[in-house]
Each structure stands twice: as C-alpha cells, then as structure tokens.
Design a protein around this motif. Structure first.
Motif, PDB file in Angstrom:
ATOM      1  N   THR A 470      59.321   3.285  -5.936  1.00 40.57           N
ATOM      2  CA  THR A 470      59.095   3.012  -7.360  1.00 40.57           C
ATOM      3  C   THR A 470      60.361   2.620  -8.097  1.00 40.57           C
ATOM      4  O   THR A 470      60.286   2.168  -9.245  1.00 40.57           O
ATOM      5  N   ASP A 526      50.944   6.946  -4.976  1.00 37.53           N
ATOM      6  CA  ASP A 526      51.620   5.756  -5.506  1.00 37.53           C
ATOM      7  C   ASP A 526      52.262   4.939  -4.388  1.00 37.53           C
ATOM      8  O   ASP A 526      52.183   3.704  -4.376  1.00 37.53           O
ATOM      9  N   MET A 530      51.512   1.042  -3.315  1.00 35.05           N
ATOM     10  CA  MET A 530      52.557   0.021  -3.349  1.00 35.05           C
ATOM     11  C   MET A 530      52.773  -0.631  -1.990  1.00 35.05           C
ATOM     12  O   MET A 530      53.261  -1.763  -1.912  1.00 35.05           O
ATOM     13  N   ASN A 580      49.782   8.739 -14.138  1.00 35.82           N
ATOM     14  CA  ASN A 580      50.398   7.530 -13.602  1.00 35.82           C
ATOM     15  C   ASN A 580      49.703   7.048 -12.333  1.00 35.82           C
ATOM     16  O   ASN A 580      49.522   5.841 -12.123  1.00 35.82           O
ATOM     17  N   SER A 581      49.277   7.972 -11.468  1.00 30.78           N
ATOM     18  CA  SER A 581      48.562   7.563 -10.254  1.00 30.78           C
ATOM     19  C   SER A 581      47.215   6.946 -10.594  1.00 30.78           C
ATOM     20  O   SER A 581      46.787   5.968  -9.962  1.00 30.78           O
ATOM     21  N   ASN A 584      47.956   3.515 -11.610  1.00 27.17           N
ATOM     22  CA  ASN A 584      48.382   2.718 -10.460  1.00 27.17           C
ATOM     23  C   ASN A 584      47.186   2.246  -9.629  1.00 27.17           C
ATOM     24  O   ASN A 584      47.219   1.170  -9.033  1.00 27.17           O
ATOM     25  N   LYS A 590      50.860  -1.756 -13.273  1.00 30.77           N
ATOM     26  CA  LYS A 590      50.922  -0.400 -12.743  1.00 30.77           C
ATOM     27  C   LYS A 590      52.241   0.270 -13.125  1.00 30.77           C
ATOM     28  O   LYS A 590      53.297  -0.357 -13.057  1.00 30.77           O
ATOM     29  N   ALA A 592      54.055   2.320 -11.430  1.00 32.80           N
ATOM     30  CA  ALA A 592      54.995   2.265 -10.305  1.00 32.80           C
ATOM     31  C   ALA A 592      55.655   0.896 -10.222  1.00 32.80           C
ATOM     32  O   ALA A 592      56.855   0.776  -9.943  1.00 32.80           O
ATOM     33  N   GLU A 593      54.876  -0.162 -10.454  1.00 32.82           N
ATOM     34  CA  GLU A 593      55.434  -1.506 -10.397  1.00 32.82           C
ATOM     35  C   GLU A 593      56.252  -1.820 -11.641  1.00 32.82           C
ATOM     36  O   GLU A 593      57.220  -2.575 -11.576  1.00 32.82           O
TER      37      GLU A 593
END
Length: 603
Positions: A470, A526, A530, A580-581, A584, A590, A592-593
C-alpha cells in the motif's frame, strides 16, 4: 467476573464512553474524558470496584440487543417469565455536563426490575460520600469528582451504594440519569430523559446521513465502524483514541495489558482515508489539525502518541488493587511506549498530510515548514535501530517496515512539493529516498525465504509487512511483494487469520499465545486485492465480519483457540481497517491504491 469482551456494547458522547454488558451492567466509565480515572471499573475487577446494573429481578430467559438504526443508542431487550422490557442506554452529546441516561420501557406483562449503583472513583479505589438533596437527587462525591443520580424510583443507600426495586408495565417508561460534574460546583441541572433521547437520536441520525456509503459496500458494517470511530473522537480537539479502555489483555490471563486511551500518530493515514472516503471532511480536518498541534515543536521531541488534547507526558504506572480482566495483570495506566523511538511514524505523518492535501484539505505554510523540519531530522536518524510498529520493549533493531516508512516520508515530501508547487530540497529528499530504498532491498529482503523479513538479518516474518504494497515502495507485481504475501500466508496464518508475529519468535519479548491481530487480517484482504486475488480477499473479508459481536463491534485481537475477542475494545484500528477494506473491495478509487499511487497503477 466481568462479562466476555464481546458481550459489551459502546455508548458515548464524543468526549468519553461507557461499556454496557448484555446483563444490563455498565462496567466501565471514565469521567469527564476518555483518559480520566474510571468511576466504574468492574470491567477490570469486581462489582465492588464500581458498576451500574439495571436488569430484571428474575433471570432473563432471552436477551437481544441492537443499536437503534445508525445511532449510538443501545437497546437491550430482556424477556422473562413475567414479560418483556427494553433497556435503552445512551449518552447525549454534551451541551455542558456529561450524562448517562437509562430508560426502562415496558413491553408485555409486569416485570420486576432491580437497580444497583456503586460509584467508585479513582479506578475503583475511592468509596464516595452519598447525600440526598431536598429534591430527592442523590449526590455522590469523592475528591474532585461528583455524580448525581435522578430518578422517580424510590431508592435507598446500602453498603456505600444505591439500590432500588420497581415494576414496569406495558407502555410505561422509567428513567434514570447519572450526571458528572466537578465536585466544587453545585449539583448539575436535571436532564429530561425524553428530550435527551430525541436530541441524541437526531445528532447521530444527522451525522450518519452525511456518509457517502452505498448499500453495496456492506452498509451496516461500514456505518457501524464509522459511528464507532466518531464515538472514539474527542470532539473538543479532534483526537481519536485507539480504544476507550485500558488493560484488556491481548491474551487471556496474560501480562500484555496496555492503556489505549491515547492517540497514535501511526493511525493517521488510515484514519484520514477512512473518514475522507466516507465524506467526513470535517472530522478528517479536525484529526489533521490535532496531529499538527501534537507534533508541533522541535522535531527530535516528536512522540509516537499523545493524549487527546496533545499532552506528551503519558507516564505508565500499575494499579495494584484491581485484579485485572479475568485475572490478567498488571492493570496499567498510561503508556511507557510514548517515549520510544519508532521511525515509521515519520512516514505516517508525511503520508497523512500528503493524502489530506490530495483529498482536498487545504495545506498551510506552517504545516509545510513543520514537515520540512521532520524530514531534516529523519535524515539524521533513519539509519538507527528503533522499537518498530509493535512497540517492542526489547533492545532496538532495524525493523524493515520502519525503514520502508522512512522511505515513504521522503517520497511524500518530494511529492507534496512537486504536486502542490511548494519549495523544498526535493533533490536531496529524492536522493535519501533512493538510499533508503536500496538499503531495504539489500538488507530487509531474504532471498531464501523469498520475502521481506521483520528486521535486518532476521528470518522472522511480521504482519506489518502486508502494508508494504500500500505504500508504493515497489510495483504490485514485483516478485518481492508477491513472495512476501505468500510467505505470510504460509507462516503467520492461524485458522485463516493473521498473527502479528511468527508464533515461534521470541525476540520481541511477547508472551506466548497472543491473539490474531484483526487489523493485520484486513491488511491481508487489501494485499490480496492489490495482487489480483479479489475472490480470496472477499472470502476473508466475510470471515472477518463474523468476528464482530452482536452489535457490530471489534476488539484489537481474536483468540483463535478460545474463539473470543481479546485486547482493548472497541478498537479504532480494527474498525478503520474494516472500512478501508470494504472500500478496497468495491470502489474504483481504492484507499490502498490511493496510498500506493504509481505502484498501484503498474500492476
């Protein structure tokens, strides 16, 4: 014995909070703020250390609970042989004093109820003086603190507490209010329970209505996590406590019992992304401003955590008179880790401020000057060993994740300058970033294991390595990223959940048998997303949702063997990771992105 951790629910007024058990007992309250002394400490001891129980006189044959919609109003339904009642618990947002309101509503039959109130200030140590006022109010005082109890139920003083029995019929509501105020002031004004209920419901409904959360994003789980995060926010400053409790053990009966009623800088980026992506820019801005105030000053004096108002002295001491949750001792107040060197927090601060500006929060010249000072200091210390993200109390080491976050700090400094037209020694920062990157790749990656490792020269793995994808440190299809994810799945999974450390590893001084760290398991979700394994990520996410208790709350860890929640509760980090998950999994943009930037695009 206190209830199981998962049998508690949270209520609060965005300045402090209470834990209410399924048995109708409020076993934990700190007044007037999250980190004040507890006046109900039965959570860490016995009823004699303070609690407020309100329940049917006869044993209930059925108990169900829920929050009323997207609010922090808790409703517990007791079904007995006599009939059924609802117990409604809440803490109205403050207009002055802090109140805890309890309303018993009759549903069917005539149900005999019992009320027992034992206030023990000073974490259960101080027996108060109780006096009855002319209007029937009971005033309870010890030292600097007072609470007043108001109710129409006839009550009496017994054994340094207050008791009362009453009956509730269908359609009848019986109310109790407990109000805190400093003892040098007159008793606070009374609160009308119905008006307070309406104001509380309106506050939370209005707040939840601002969320940008669609029904396809696990709306219930995400909203409950966001409401919990809001409840753990100290409204006057914007600081977010890690949890409202202290010393709930990471392992049942163990010694790893810490005070989490403080604000960690490490949570900054993930907190900001969770709030901003849900549309809560006011809360994100307040958190960012708390962060800037807390770390303001000379960079070498920056700490890894502060109080909710930014105090830096969090001296750790032990309470000898409390036996601890299910015997887990010692009970600790304060947190000695506040004085540790943890290099990763510099990267967290820089990344948080970078993400904040990218998200639309305005920067400032003062903030930029502060961050430049941070990078100047970090350039002199990044080669040093530290205590790492898990705050080891053993000798410092060169933790791989700490070094990666040092790289993040210089990378984000260069990005802020470039993207927002700010002046700074960008070439120097970029050069240091390349130096750190080379150092990590040379010393933090083990070719034999095919994975990054916990610390330089080690063969151990670490759950924090799941965050590397991340950060944008390497492209997501790089063999070192893919190998690290696979290695963690091979070595750190227990019953499908991620441990922070290899169970065989002893260098960090961990007591054996630690629970699975819930946020780490969401980080695996996450990482799987990804690296192109969305179906596996979805399955793990669904398993993690099942760890929540009946009202949607998570603690810090999960004891795989005992199948119980452990650690401080509810845990902000767990709920931030859940939000956040969830994003995502379903959003095109997202978290993470967002954080990884260019590396996420390259896969």
């Amino acid at each position: 014995m206190p209830s199981r951790i998962e049998d508690y629910a949270l209520i609060g007024d965005c300045e402090t909070a209470a834990l209410v058990g399924r048995d109708g007992s409020v076993d934990w309250v700190c007044w007037p703020r999250f980190d004040s002394d507890a006046c109900f400490a039965a959570l860490l001891g016995t009823p004699e250390h303070g609690r407020w129980r309100l329940a049917p006189f006869a044993k209930a044959r059925g108990v169900t609970r829920q929050y009323q919609g997207d609010t922090l109003i808790l409703e517990t339904r007791f079904e007995t042989d006599q009939g059924s009642v609802r117990l409604i618990d809440f803490m109205p947002p403050r207009g002055g004093n802090s109140n805890l309101v309890r309303m018993v509503v009759g549903e069917s039959g005539t149900v005999n109820m019992s009320m027992e109130l034992a206030v023990r200030f000073g974490y259960g140590a101080r027996v108060p003086w109780i006096s009855r006022q002319e209007d029937g109010t009971l005033r309870i005082i010890a030292g600097a603190d007072q609470v007043v109890l108001r109710t129409a139920v006839p009550v009496s003083v017994k054994d340094n507490g207050i008791v009362g029995d009453f009956a509730v019929q269908p359609g009848e509501t019986v109310a109790f209010t407990l109000t805190y105020a400093p003892s040098h002031r007159p008793p606070p004004d009374p609160v009308e329970a119905r008006d307070a209920f309406a104001a509380t419901k309106r506050f939370w409904t209005d707040w939840a209505g601002k969320a940008r959360v669609s029904r396809g994003e696990r709306h219930g789980a995400v909203m409950r996590s966001l409401i919990t995060l809001k409840a753990l926010t100290y409204a006057p400053t914007g600081g977010i406590v890690a949890a409202p409790t202290t010393s709930l053990p990471e392992t049942l009966g163990g010694i790893r019992n810490w005070d989490y009623r403080f604000c960690w800088l490490r949570d900054a980026t993930l907190s900001l992304l969770a709030l901003m992506n849900a549309g809560y820019y006011e809360e994100a801005s307040a958190w960012r401003e708390w962060l800037l105030r807390a770390v303001a000053g000379v960079p070498p004096q920056a700490q890894i955590m502060y109080s909710i108002t930014g105090e830096n002295r969090l001296t750790e001491w032990e309470i000898g008179w409390l036996p601890g949750y299910e015997g887990a001792r010692p009970v600790r107040i304060g947190n000695g880790a506040h004085g540790q060197i943890q290099i990763d927090v510099y990267g967290e601060v820089m990344d948080a401020l970078y993400q904040a500006q990218r998200g639309g929060l305005a920067g400032s010249e003062d903030a930029w000057n502060l961050l430049q000072g941070f990078l100047g200091h970090l350039a002199t210390i990044w080669r040093e060993p530290d205590r790492g993200i898990w705050e080891s109390r053993r000798p410092p080491r060169h933790f791989t994740f700490s070094k990666v976050m040092a790289w993040v700090a210089f990378d984000r400094g260069a990005r802020i300058a470039g993207e927002f037209g700010l002046k700074g020694p960008v070439e120097r920062w970029s050069a240091v970033a390349r130096e750190i990157h080379d150092d990590v790749c040379s010393n933090g990656f083990d070719e034999e294991l095919g994975s990054f490792v916990q610390s330089y020269g080690s063969k151990w793995l670490d759950g924090s390595l799941l965050l590397i994808p991340t950060t944008g440190f390497l492209p997501l299809d790089d063999r070192r990223i893919l190998g690290t994810v696979r290695a963690i799945e091979d070595r750190l999974l227990r019953d499908g959940f991620v441990m922070r450390h290899d169970p065989a590893e002893t260098e960090t001084g961990l007591a054996h048998g630690e629970g699975a760290f819930i946020a780490c398991s969401f980080w695996l979700v996450d990482a799987l997303i990804m690296t192109g394994r969305a179906d596996e990520a979805q399955r793990l996410f669904e398993r993690l949702l099942k760890l929540r208790n009946d009202v949607g709350l998570l603690s810090e860890e999960y004891d795989v063997a005992a199948r119980r929640l452990v650690g401080n509760f509810p845990q902000a980090f767990s709920h931030i990771a859940l939000v956040n998950s969830a994003y995502n999994l379903v959003r095109s943009s997202k978290p993470a992105e967002q954080r990884a930037g260019e590396a996420a695009v390259k896969t």
